[in-house]
Design a protein around this motif. Structure first.
Motif, PDB file in Angstrom:
ATOM      1  N   UNK B 225       0.832  -1.200   0.000  1.00  0.00           N
ATOM      2  CA  UNK B 225       0.000   0.000   0.000  1.00  0.00           C
ATOM      3  C   UNK B 225       0.871   1.257   0.000  1.00  0.00           C
ATOM      4  N   UNK B 226       1.857   1.304   0.872  1.00  0.00           N
ATOM      5  CA  UNK B 226       2.734   2.487   0.976  1.00  0.00           C
ATOM      6  C   UNK B 226       3.496   2.714  -0.321  1.00  0.00           C
ATOM      7  N   UNK B 227       4.051   1.615  -0.823  1.00  0.00           N
ATOM      8  CA  UNK B 227       4.840   1.680  -2.045  1.00  0.00           C
ATOM      9  C   UNK B 227       3.988   2.188  -3.209  1.00  0.00           C
ATOM     10  N   UNK B 228       2.768   1.674  -3.279  1.00  0.00           N
ATOM     11  CA  UNK B 228       1.875   2.060  -4.364  1.00  0.00           C
ATOM     12  C   UNK B 228       1.659   3.569  -4.356  1.00  0.00           C
ATOM     13  N   UNK B 229       1.357   4.106  -3.159  1.00  0.00           N
ATOM     14  CA  UNK B 229       1.137   5.544  -3.046  1.00  0.00           C
ATOM     15  C   UNK B 229       2.399   6.319  -3.394  1.00  0.00           C
ATOM     16  N   UNK B 230       3.537   5.806  -2.898  1.00  0.00           N
ATOM     17  CA  UNK B 230       4.811   6.477  -3.155  1.00  0.00           C
ATOM     18  C   UNK B 230       5.100   6.541  -4.651  1.00  0.00           C
ATOM     19  N   UNK B 231       4.701   5.487  -5.363  1.00  0.00           N
ATOM     20  CA  UNK B 231       4.973   5.433  -6.798  1.00  0.00           C
ATOM     21  C   UNK B 231       3.910   6.141  -7.636  1.00  0.00           C
ATOM     22  N   UNK B 232       2.942   6.719  -6.946  1.00  0.00           N
ATOM     23  CA  UNK B 232       1.926   7.453  -7.696  1.00  0.00           C
ATOM     24  C   UNK B 232       0.801   6.607  -8.248  1.00  0.00           C
ATOM     25  N   UNK B 233       0.699   5.356  -7.795  1.00  0.00           N
ATOM     26  CA  UNK B 233      -0.415   4.519  -8.255  1.00  0.00           C
ATOM     27  C   UNK B 233      -1.693   5.012  -7.600  1.00  0.00           C
ATOM     28  N   UNK B 234      -2.811   4.898  -8.327  1.00  0.00           N
ATOM     29  CA  UNK B 234      -4.092   5.365  -7.778  1.00  0.00           C
ATOM     30  C   UNK B 234      -5.059   4.212  -7.555  1.00  0.00           C
ATOM     31  N   UNK B 235      -4.657   3.019  -7.981  1.00  0.00           N
ATOM     32  CA  UNK B 235      -5.560   1.869  -7.827  1.00  0.00           C
ATOM     33  C   UNK B 235      -4.799   0.593  -7.527  1.00  0.00           C
ATOM     34  N   UNK B 236      -5.437  -0.251  -6.705  1.00  0.00           N
ATOM     35  CA  UNK B 236      -4.899  -1.574  -6.403  1.00  0.00           C
ATOM     36  C   UNK B 236      -5.925  -2.603  -6.853  1.00  0.00           C
ATOM     37  N   UNK B 237      -5.534  -3.423  -7.844  1.00  0.00           N
ATOM     38  CA  UNK B 237      -6.446  -4.477  -8.302  1.00  0.00           C
ATOM     39  C   UNK B 237      -5.990  -5.796  -7.703  1.00  0.00           C
ATOM     40  N   UNK B 238      -6.856  -6.411  -6.904  1.00  0.00           N
ATOM     41  CA  UNK B 238      -6.460  -7.633  -6.205  1.00  0.00           C
ATOM     42  C   UNK B 238      -7.019  -8.864  -6.902  1.00  0.00           C
ATOM     43  N   UNK B 239      -6.288  -9.961  -6.800  1.00  0.00           N
ATOM     44  CA  UNK B 239      -6.650 -11.162  -7.565  1.00  0.00           C
ATOM     45  C   UNK B 239      -7.878 -11.873  -7.010  1.00  0.00           C
ATOM     46  N   UNK B 240      -8.205 -11.629  -5.726  1.00  0.00           N
ATOM     47  CA  UNK B 240      -9.479 -12.156  -5.197  1.00  0.00           C
ATOM     48  C   UNK B 240      -9.960 -11.291  -4.040  1.00  0.00           C
ATOM     49  N   UNK B 241     -11.140 -11.578  -3.564  1.00  0.00           N
ATOM     50  CA  UNK B 241     -11.736 -10.736  -2.524  1.00  0.00           C
ATOM     51  C   UNK B 241     -10.997 -10.843  -1.196  1.00  0.00           C
ATOM     52  N   UNK B 242     -10.552 -12.046  -0.864  1.00  0.00           N
ATOM     53  CA  UNK B 242      -9.836 -12.224   0.396  1.00  0.00           C
ATOM     54  C   UNK B 242      -8.654 -11.275   0.442  1.00  0.00           C
ATOM     55  N   UNK B 243      -7.915 -11.274  -0.643  1.00  0.00           N
ATOM     56  CA  UNK B 243      -6.747 -10.415  -0.743  1.00  0.00           C
ATOM     57  C   UNK B 243      -7.152  -8.935  -0.699  1.00  0.00           C
ATOM     58  N   UNK B 244      -8.257  -8.598  -1.357  1.00  0.00           N
ATOM     59  CA  UNK B 244      -8.719  -7.203  -1.362  1.00  0.00           C
ATOM     60  C   UNK B 244      -9.111  -6.745   0.045  1.00  0.00           C
ATOM     61  N   UNK B 245      -9.795  -7.604   0.781  1.00  0.00           N
ATOM     62  CA  UNK B 245     -10.175  -7.229   2.147  1.00  0.00           C
ATOM     63  C   UNK B 245      -8.929  -7.073   3.020  1.00  0.00           C
TER      64      UNK B 245
END
Lengths: 327, 327
Positions: B225-245
């Motif tokens: 999550x931190x890395x994503x924000x640091x790199x300027x990403x605006x979305x996280x697409x997860x491979x399943x719901x468990x992972x998304x939660x």
DNA sequence: CTGAAAGCGCTAACAG
DNA sequence: CTGTTAGCGCTTTCAG
């Protein structure tokens, strides 16, 4: 099996003995035993469970009966129950059969199916005394009752009375003096009536005036919420979580704020999936553990042991954010 | 059965025939048939399923194998699968066996248990090619694969590729241009890899730059999550719901607001209990329906019919409140 | 310590 | 249309 016997130069009998996991270990020379096992492994021989079941008179499978139709594992309550049964089954090395055939057939057919030898015993979860259960019991079929104790059947349940009384205490501590108990529309459900009676008794002794509602559908639940507010009630105690969530949903559509306008409590406290926190103030009941114990009881019965007539597991209050101090 | 035969004044054979539900109806005089049935009912006779299973060479029970250990029905995914299997079983009039014994034993023991005749066929749900499954298949045991297609085994699955690509489209429409795909740490899971590949392909053609993460635990997810924000990403697409939660939970502890700071998507879309609305933007996959079809396929195989090698069910995007337009 | 015979309860063949 | 015979694969007597 005959093939194995021939190839190992022994009788069919010897093979049977050699493959016995634990029982009569000493009856065969260790050397012969190992040789037979080696040959069996080589030939990829596996014992036939069907023949074994016929000969031994048991299948090592236990079943679950939770009313006509198949068990709805989507209901969190049954999710827990099935999980617990699985744990128990693993512990006693048995399989669990989820019956799929007794939908829309007569009660006689169901008894026939349950008692035809495909399972060795049954865990039953029916909310009130059923003729089916009594028939089964009277025929000597091994049965354990989960949730609602049944006469003459070893039962495992949770402390409904204590839980309901804890709810009353909780509401009292928060300053509530007028409440509605939302019970089941079906007054035959033993556990529901126990909770109701215990809540009312405790509430009365604490000086909480209590009305009783038995809503049958969403509209009715809607009415219960409005009526409660109109009568000056500050809390709704529901007989289980399903009913509590139904009430919460009606509060939302009616614009009633929980817990500011109304406190709501449930009963069961089954964990939500995905690690989601439940916000509902409820009574946590160890249903999975109860189900596991039911399997152990059943196993003990099948082994000819004596089992206690009733096991009652303790419950605890799990405060959420749906109850708050009356201002 | 002999008792019934004597009392009705017929042979054991006649009883067997009379009680046959549908098969050879014409072989017995209707009159005799009724008389025998009456006597059987009077005596409370029930056919013995064990003897029947031995003689007929089948049990009318099918099993579920979802990896070592018992199937965790507490995972919403498996709740759906078991529900679907139950529906299918009811439809084809079979029972479902939840195996309880193959925990902590060798693979050989498991195969032995599965193929020892206690079940007629098996629905398997393992995320990648397993030697166990191949052994079973090669021994001619009837098997249907759910979720991940397996070579040489009739399979039922959902359209992973299309779902992943719908997610990419959705994010693109919302203006996202940089995303992270959160996949499984285990790269052998076929469906996960399919989703990953399809998402990346679509994202690229839409001009969304995509990083790939394979977090193994909570700490790691936190870092993602931190890395994503640091790199300027605006979305996280997860491979399943468990992972998304899991990701959502990390966002909460890290004080990252969803969807304001970051959009999050899942995959599976299994309904929550109690009618609770899921807020997650996800792909709804009809797992219960897939499981039901798996049972139908298995039943067809057991009836000697030809079955399609692969059935792929469509999926659809279910927008929630965890994705929003990039400002 | 091992083998031979009998049977668990049912049904598929074949006769009558 | 009904009865007799044989056997599914295994285990439990009872002899050897």
């Amino acid at each position: 099996m005959r093939d194995v016997a021939e190839k190992a130069g022994v009788s069919v009998m010897a093979v049977s003995l050699a493959l016995r996991s634990d029982g009569d270990a000493g009856r065969l020379a260790p050397e012969t035993r190992e040789r037979v096992r080696a040959v069996a492994a080589e030939l990829g021989y596996v014992q036939n469970a069907r023949a074994r079941a016929l000969r031994l008179g048991r299948t090592n499978v236990i079943g679950l009966y939770a009313g006509h139709g198949y068990t709805n594992v989507r209901l969190p309550f049954f999710t827990e129950v099935v999980s617990g049964l699985q744990e128990g089954c693993e512990q006693v090395r048995r399989d669990l059969l989820l019956h799929g055939v007794f939908h829309a057939t007569s009660e006689g057919d169901i008894v026939r199916e349950l008692a035809d030898g495909r399972i060795d015993g049954l865990v039953v979860s029916v909310p009130f005394s059923s003729t089916l259960l009594m028939t089964l019991r009277d025929s000597g079929f091994p049965v354990v009752s989960l949730v609602d104790p049944q006469p003459g059947v070893p039962s495992v349940t949770v402390d409904d009375a204590n839980g309901a009384s804890q709810i009353a205490d909780h509401l009292h501590e928060l300053g509530h003096r007028k409440a509605v108990y939302v019970s089941s529309p079906d007054a035959r459900i033993a556990s529901a009536e126990k909770r109701l009676a215990s809540f009312c008794a405790r509430a009365q002794s604490l000086g909480i005036a209590t009305d009783i509602a038995r809503p049958v559908d969403e509209d009715h639940r809607h009415g219960v919420v409005r009526q409660a507010l109109a009568n000056g009630a500050t809390a709704l105690a529901c007989w289980n979580d399903v009913s509590a969530y139904g009430i919460l949903s009606q509060c939302e559509t009616a614009g009633v704020r929980v817990p500011d306008d109304l406190s709501v409590t449930g009963f069961d406290g089954v964990p939500l999936p995905y690690g989601l926190r439940s916000d509902l103030t409820t009574i946590e009941a160890p249903w999975a553990e109860a189900a596991r114990l039911a399997v152990l009881r059943l196993d003990a019965m099948l082994n000819g042991e004596e089992v206690p007539a009733l096991t009652t597991l303790p419950v605890r209050l799990a405060p959420g954010v749906t109850t708050k101090q009356v201002s």
